[in-house]
Design a protein around this motif. Sequence first.
Motif, PDB file in Angstrom:
ATOM      1  N   PRO A  54      24.239  51.379  52.168  1.00  0.00           N
ATOM      2  CA  PRO A  54      25.669  51.558  51.900  1.00  0.00           C
ATOM      3  C   PRO A  54      26.343  50.222  51.576  1.00  0.00           C
ATOM      4  N   TYR A  97      23.200  57.735  59.242  1.00  0.00           N
ATOM      5  CA  TYR A  97      24.162  57.411  58.190  1.00  0.00           C
ATOM      6  C   TYR A  97      23.498  56.665  57.043  1.00  0.00           C
ATOM      7  N   TRP A 101      22.958  58.192  53.289  1.00  0.00           N
ATOM      8  CA  TRP A 101      23.462  57.483  52.110  1.00  0.00           C
ATOM      9  C   TRP A 101      22.368  57.365  51.054  1.00  0.00           C
ATOM     10  N   LYS A 105      22.475  59.093  47.327  1.00  0.00           N
ATOM     11  CA  LYS A 105      22.352  58.253  46.136  1.00  0.00           C
ATOM     12  C   LYS A 105      21.204  58.718  45.241  1.00  0.00           C
TER      13      LYS A 105
END
Length: 125
Positions: A54, A97, A101, A105
């Motif tokens: 991230p 998390y 991510w 993506k």
Amino acid sequence: MIVDKPIRYLCGLILTASLHFSWVNFGVSSGDSQPWLFLACLLYLTTVKSLATPPLFKYIILSYFCIVIINILSAIDGITNIHYRSIINITTIVFGYILLWDFIKRYGFPINQFLFFNLLWLFCA
């Protein structure tokens, strides 16, 4: 271990499905930390060669280490089971998390799965 794209996608769907069961993943079930999200993170992690992190990754990791240090320093009577649970739970949240991510993506947001689990929760809970 690097695997084919369909297997990686399936492992990512397992990861996102396990994120919907937050009441057992994040330690809010009164002393019973169930490792489903952590295990799904490990499963997905074994399928990728590199991670897309991230944008605020360094702040997330810095916050994580601050929380762990505060947790350890707040142990007046020594580190107990509660401290271990909280460290594992915050590790699971950060780990989940970052891997979520990466999955988003690579493959986009799994809207059908998201709607299914939310409707399932509304109708069955």
